[in-house]
Design a protein around this motif. Structure first.
Motif, PDB file in Angstrom:
ATOM      1  N   LEU A  27      50.825 -11.380  17.128  1.00  8.82           N
ATOM      2  CA  LEU A  27      51.389 -10.398  16.199  1.00  8.82           C
ATOM      3  C   LEU A  27      52.884 -10.613  15.989  1.00  8.82           C
ATOM      4  O   LEU A  27      53.371 -10.526  14.861  1.00  8.82           O
ATOM      5  N   HIS A  28      53.608 -10.904  17.071  1.00  9.41           N
ATOM      6  CA  HIS A  28      55.036 -11.108  16.920  1.00  9.41           C
ATOM      7  C   HIS A  28      55.349 -12.350  16.106  1.00  9.41           C
ATOM      8  O   HIS A  28      56.291 -12.372  15.340  1.00  9.41           O
ATOM      9  N   THR A  29      54.538 -13.390  16.294  1.00  9.48           N
ATOM     10  CA  THR A  29      54.806 -14.633  15.580  1.00  9.48           C
ATOM     11  C   THR A  29      54.524 -14.489  14.088  1.00  9.48           C
ATOM     12  O   THR A  29      55.316 -14.929  13.258  1.00  9.48           O
ATOM     13  N   PHE A  30      53.393 -13.859  13.740  1.00  8.74           N
ATOM     14  CA  PHE A  30      52.961 -13.872  12.345  1.00  8.74           C
ATOM     15  C   PHE A  30      53.304 -12.622  11.557  1.00  8.74           C
ATOM     16  O   PHE A  30      53.181 -12.621  10.342  1.00  8.74           O
ATOM     17  N   ILE A  31      53.730 -11.542  12.231  1.00  8.39           N
ATOM     18  CA  ILE A  31      54.023 -10.313  11.502  1.00  8.39           C
ATOM     19  C   ILE A  31      55.468  -9.874  11.706  1.00  8.39           C
ATOM     20  O   ILE A  31      56.206  -9.689  10.743  1.00  8.39           O
ATOM     21  N   VAL A  32      55.900  -9.722  12.951  1.00 10.15           N
ATOM     22  CA  VAL A  32      57.223  -9.151  13.226  1.00 10.15           C
ATOM     23  C   VAL A  32      58.347 -10.089  12.808  1.00 10.15           C
ATOM     24  O   VAL A  32      59.282  -9.667  12.127  1.00 10.15           O
ATOM     25  N   LEU A  33      58.256 -11.371  13.183  1.00  7.57           N
ATOM     26  CA  LEU A  33      59.332 -12.301  12.827  1.00  7.57           C
ATOM     27  C   LEU A  33      59.489 -12.488  11.320  1.00  7.57           C
ATOM     28  O   LEU A  33      60.613 -12.424  10.819  1.00  7.57           O
ATOM     29  N   PRO A  34      58.395 -12.688  10.557  1.00 10.82           N
ATOM     30  CA  PRO A  34      58.563 -12.749   9.090  1.00 10.82           C
ATOM     31  C   PRO A  34      59.149 -11.473   8.498  1.00 10.82           C
ATOM     32  O   PRO A  34      59.876 -11.531   7.510  1.00 10.82           O
TER      33      PRO A  34
END
Length: 51
Positions: A27-34
């Motif tokens: 989730l952090h890689t694909f949602i939060v960072l973008p």
């Protein structure tokens, strides 16, 4: 964190279902960072329009 799992079709969702840590990393890689990236982009765009 990563345990071997036996599935009929070794799939991405089977990998995600390993545990809470895997899901958190995903989730952090694909949602939060973008989201941070888009936020900075839009902020810069708005500042450019105002000045």
């Amino acid at each position: 964190m990563f345990e071997p799992f036996v599935d009929i079709v070794p799939s991405f969702f089977g990998w995600l279902n390993q545990g809470p840590m895997t899901l958190t990393i995903f989730l952090h890689t694909f949602i939060v960072l973008p989201m941070f990236w888009i936020y900075k982009q839009e902020k810069a765009r708005l500042e450019k329009e105002n000045h």
